[in-house]
Motif scaffolding. Sequence first.
Motif, PDB file in Angstrom:
ATOM      1  N   GLU A 127      -7.770  -1.381  -3.024  1.00 34.09           N
ATOM      2  CA  GLU A 127      -6.981  -1.371  -4.269  1.00 34.09           C
ATOM      3  C   GLU A 127      -5.954  -2.504  -4.323  1.00 34.09           C
ATOM      4  O   GLU A 127      -5.422  -2.810  -5.383  1.00 34.09           O
ATOM      5  CB  GLU A 127      -6.247  -0.034  -4.412  1.00 34.09           C
ATOM      6  CG  GLU A 127      -7.164   1.122  -4.742  1.00 34.09           C
ATOM      7  CD  GLU A 127      -6.410   2.456  -4.694  1.00 34.09           C
ATOM      8  OE1 GLU A 127      -5.207   2.470  -5.009  1.00 34.09           O
ATOM      9  OE2 GLU A 127      -7.040   3.456  -4.316  1.00 34.09           O
ATOM     10  N   LEU A 154       4.099  11.617   2.657  1.00 31.09           N
ATOM     11  CA  LEU A 154       3.017  10.740   2.182  1.00 31.09           C
ATOM     12  C   LEU A 154       1.894  10.780   3.219  1.00 31.09           C
ATOM     13  O   LEU A 154       2.096  10.406   4.384  1.00 31.09           O
ATOM     14  CB  LEU A 154       3.559   9.308   2.016  1.00 31.09           C
ATOM     15  CG  LEU A 154       2.549   8.206   1.693  1.00 31.09           C
ATOM     16  CD1 LEU A 154       1.889   8.469   0.333  1.00 31.09           C
ATOM     17  CD2 LEU A 154       3.243   6.851   1.660  1.00 31.09           C
ATOM     18  N   ASN A 196       1.336   3.977  -3.077  1.00 26.83           N
ATOM     19  CA  ASN A 196       0.997   5.398  -2.923  1.00 26.83           C
ATOM     20  C   ASN A 196       2.209   6.324  -2.986  1.00 26.83           C
ATOM     21  O   ASN A 196       2.057   7.531  -3.162  1.00 26.83           O
ATOM     22  CB  ASN A 196       0.270   5.641  -1.588  1.00 26.83           C
ATOM     23  CG  ASN A 196      -1.050   4.883  -1.549  1.00 26.83           C
ATOM     24  OD1 ASN A 196      -1.565   4.500  -2.600  1.00 26.83           O
ATOM     25  ND2 ASN A 196      -1.564   4.658  -0.354  1.00 26.83           N
ATOM     26  N   ASP A 207       2.696   8.837  -5.855  1.00 32.44           N
ATOM     27  CA  ASP A 207       1.834  10.026  -5.915  1.00 32.44           C
ATOM     28  C   ASP A 207       2.123  11.019  -4.780  1.00 32.44           C
ATOM     29  O   ASP A 207       1.488  12.063  -4.694  1.00 32.44           O
ATOM     30  CB  ASP A 207       0.348   9.610  -5.832  1.00 32.44           C
ATOM     31  CG  ASP A 207      -0.005   8.645  -6.941  1.00 32.44           C
ATOM     32  OD1 ASP A 207       0.585   8.789  -8.031  1.00 32.44           O
ATOM     33  OD2 ASP A 207      -0.846   7.762  -6.707  1.00 32.44           O
ATOM     34  N   ALA A 208       3.039  10.627  -3.929  1.00 31.95           N
ATOM     35  CA  ALA A 208       3.290  11.484  -2.758  1.00 31.95           C
ATOM     36  C   ALA A 208       3.976  12.781  -3.158  1.00 31.95           C
ATOM     37  O   ALA A 208       4.802  12.804  -4.063  1.00 31.95           O
ATOM     38  CB  ALA A 208       4.177  10.719  -1.774  1.00 31.95           C
ATOM     39  N   LYS A 239       0.833  -1.200   0.000  1.00 25.98           N
ATOM     40  CA  LYS A 239       0.000   0.000   0.000  1.00 25.98           C
ATOM     41  C   LYS A 239       0.878   1.265   0.000  1.00 25.98           C
ATOM     42  O   LYS A 239       0.637   2.182  -0.786  1.00 25.98           O
ATOM     43  CB  LYS A 239      -0.877  -0.013   1.262  1.00 25.98           C
ATOM     44  CG  LYS A 239      -2.066   0.884   1.197  1.00 25.98           C
ATOM     45  CD  LYS A 239      -2.810   0.849   2.496  1.00 25.98           C
ATOM     46  CE  LYS A 239      -2.631   2.136   3.256  1.00 25.98           C
ATOM     47  NZ  LYS A 239      -3.086   3.315   2.531  1.00 25.98           N
ATOM     48  N   LYS A 269     -11.287   6.157   4.168  1.00 32.21           N
ATOM     49  CA  LYS A 269     -10.253   6.325   3.129  1.00 32.21           C
ATOM     50  C   LYS A 269      -9.226   5.191   3.212  1.00 32.21           C
ATOM     51  O   LYS A 269      -8.722   4.723   2.191  1.00 32.21           O
ATOM     52  CB  LYS A 269      -9.557   7.674   3.304  1.00 32.21           C
ATOM     53  CG  LYS A 269     -10.416   8.843   2.853  1.00 32.21           C
ATOM     54  CD  LYS A 269      -9.530   9.960   2.316  1.00 32.21           C
ATOM     55  CE  LYS A 269     -10.372  10.961   1.554  1.00 32.21           C
ATOM     56  NZ  LYS A 269     -10.420  12.272   2.191  1.00 32.21           N
ATOM     57  N   CYS A 270      -8.942   4.784   4.443  1.00 31.12           N
ATOM     58  CA  CYS A 270      -7.994   3.677   4.647  1.00 31.12           C
ATOM     59  C   CYS A 270      -8.538   2.419   3.970  1.00 31.12           C
ATOM     60  O   CYS A 270      -7.833   1.727   3.237  1.00 31.12           O
ATOM     61  CB  CYS A 270      -7.801   3.462   6.153  1.00 31.12           C
ATOM     62  SG  CYS A 270      -6.834   2.019   6.588  1.00 31.12           S
ATOM     63  N   TYR A 272       5.837  -2.333  -8.159  1.00 37.51           N
ATOM     64  CA  TYR A 272       5.486  -0.914  -8.035  1.00 37.51           C
ATOM     65  C   TYR A 272       6.695  -0.001  -8.222  1.00 37.51           C
ATOM     66  O   TYR A 272       6.563   1.217  -8.234  1.00 37.51           O
ATOM     67  CB  TYR A 272       4.856  -0.615  -6.663  1.00 37.51           C
ATOM     68  CG  TYR A 272       3.682  -1.487  -6.328  1.00 37.51           C
ATOM     69  CD1 TYR A 272       2.532  -1.479  -7.117  1.00 37.51           C
ATOM     70  CD2 TYR A 272       3.718  -2.331  -5.230  1.00 37.51           C
ATOM     71  CE1 TYR A 272       1.454  -2.301  -6.810  1.00 37.51           C
ATOM     72  CE2 TYR A 272       2.642  -3.144  -4.910  1.00 37.51           C
ATOM     73  CZ  TYR A 272       1.518  -3.134  -5.704  1.00 37.51           C
ATOM     74  OH  TYR A 272       0.466  -3.931  -5.396  1.00 37.51           O
ATOM     75  N   SER A 302      -8.308   2.575   0.214  1.00 33.13           N
ATOM     76  CA  SER A 302      -6.957   2.367  -0.329  1.00 33.13           C
ATOM     77  C   SER A 302      -6.532   0.899  -0.182  1.00 33.13           C
ATOM     78  O   SER A 302      -5.796   0.378  -1.011  1.00 33.13           O
ATOM     79  CB  SER A 302      -5.952   3.307   0.324  1.00 33.13           C
ATOM     80  OG  SER A 302      -5.877   3.048   1.702  1.00 33.13           O
ATOM     81  N   GLU A 339      -1.190   9.471   5.019  1.00 33.47           N
ATOM     82  CA  GLU A 339      -1.608   8.081   5.146  1.00 33.47           C
ATOM     83  C   GLU A 339      -2.863   7.955   6.035  1.00 33.47           C
ATOM     84  O   GLU A 339      -2.781   8.131   7.254  1.00 33.47           O
ATOM     85  CB  GLU A 339      -0.431   7.282   5.743  1.00 33.47           C
ATOM     86  CG  GLU A 339      -0.684   5.833   5.969  1.00 33.47           C
ATOM     87  CD  GLU A 339      -1.364   5.146   4.811  1.00 33.47           C
ATOM     88  OE1 GLU A 339      -0.724   4.936   3.776  1.00 33.47           O
ATOM     89  OE2 GLU A 339      -2.575   4.824   4.930  1.00 33.47           O
TER      90      GLU A 339
END
Length: 523
Positions: A347, A294, A285, A288-289, A281, A340-341, A321, A344, A296
């Motif tokens: 995904e 980041l 991400n 995109d940080a 995870k 939101k957690c 990744y 994510s 979280e």
Amino acid sequence: MEGMMPPFHFLFFSKPSVYIDQNSSVKTFFSRNGILILGFIFILSLIALIAVGLAQNKKLPDNFKYGIVFDAGSSHTSMYIYKWSAEKMNDTGLVYETASCEVKGPGISSYASNLQDIPVYLSKCMGKAKDLIPKYKHQDTPLYLGATAGMRLLRMENEELAKMILSAVTSLFNSYPFNFQGARIISGFEEGAYGWITINYLLGKLEKHNWKNQFLRENETQDTYGALDLGGASTQITFVTSTQISKQFKKTTQFRLYGKNYTVYTYSYLCHGVDQALLRKLALNAKDASPGALMEPCFHPGYERTVLTSSLFSSVCTKIYKNWISSRNLTIQGTGNFQKCKESITELFQNNYCNASYCTFDMIYRPPTEGHFGAFSAYYYAMDFLNLTSDKVSSLDMVTHKMEEFCSTPWSVVNTAFPQVKEKYLSEYCFSGTYVLTLLQKYNLTEYWTQVEFMDKINNKTEAGWTLGYMLNLTNMIPAELPQSKPFSHPTYISLMVIFSLLLAIVFILGSVMFQKSSYFWK
Ligand SMILES: O=c1[nH]cnc2c1ncn2[C@@H]1O[C@H](COP(=O)(O)OP(=O)(O)O)[C@@H](O)[C@H]1O
Ligand SMILES: [Ca+2]
């Protein structure tokens, strides 16, 4: 006084002092022989009665056996010592954990570059095993080491290194007096199947005794529990299925245990363990940080952790990744948002393609789940800490509400409230709790929330996990057919007792009558 019975004690203690005549002495001779024969039968019957009684109710001597299993997991290694009565080894539920030992340090796969430290790593727990198990039993005590997903990942990366770790363990364990049976990487399939055997064995689901101590027949035994194991690097789901599964999926195995057949579906998802899931995870991400930070949602507001981006991509699970980011420091900042957690985390599960009638995620076929499930290891650690086990919280809405509350609590508050909890675990309970819920939802098990039981030590003694099932299997302690638990079946035992008791009573009565008659001749 003629015709009167002599007093009771006379029958046994009075001796004839004078023989009256020839005729009566012949009669006496026969009656005395009769008494002798009856006495003989009486003694034989008595011996038989005592023998049957003793054989049936013999108190078994305390002849215990021991077995040692090391669980070399991705995040840590534990040692379990099991104990059982040698005489009852084929009965279910009689093997239990008598001691355990947490090996200090990380998972064994991280010893790839310092093999020389493996003896120090394992010797403390081995010393404990030597002290706890009586010396004269050492040679008969089987010793196993099974490594799980951490070593599976290392093997994928570098097979030679994985072999060297196992060789270092082998030479160390060979220097101990135990009956070392090998150190190996167990497959995900075995991990799931042995976990299922362990919990069903301990819960007494594989066979049952009735009140007469007889084994019950197939249709009288209880339904088994499915097993859910959540490790750091992989997770397993295992349950009995009544669905006919095409052989092409190769996800089922047949067990014949205590005279009953089980078709068990099992699958192990590599990289879906809780630690690797978090790493995936974060790696996902990281690209995109914004530079250096980041945000979280799975960490508490106010929580910060700085990592080197290269560490996020070093695992086999996160290599895919890896992108253009050159290694740099990244500060992870918690925002504490459960919804939101959860989004994510979702995904991390692929739902795009299924080549079978039904897949849970990642293109893996799975038949519909059936019955109750026992969820252990990281499932239990997270839900127990959060006070969210299914016996404490009855509905999923309540669980969601409590998770929202917990994740949004500032880190300073959480940290102050639980000073005794390891920071790594404490800071990740919001993530691991959310991960558990998402995983159960992906398995379609959240609809049956109360059918999932989070478990740690079963019967307050033995930890749920694959190790006990592994040992039971390798020592052939679960027979395919029902064992005979007593020298005689209950009806035979009762019949023998009745026959011998009747015989004794008859002999006794006849003996008394004959003795009484003969005493007339002596007068
Ligand atoms: O007390 C605890 N609280 C929270 N998590 C724990 C605790 N003890 C162990 N864990 C977690 O449980 C998991 C155990 O995984 P294990 O090391 O068995 O990996 P594996 O089965 O994938 O090889 C790890 O994620 C570890 O961090
Ligand atoms: Ca494990």
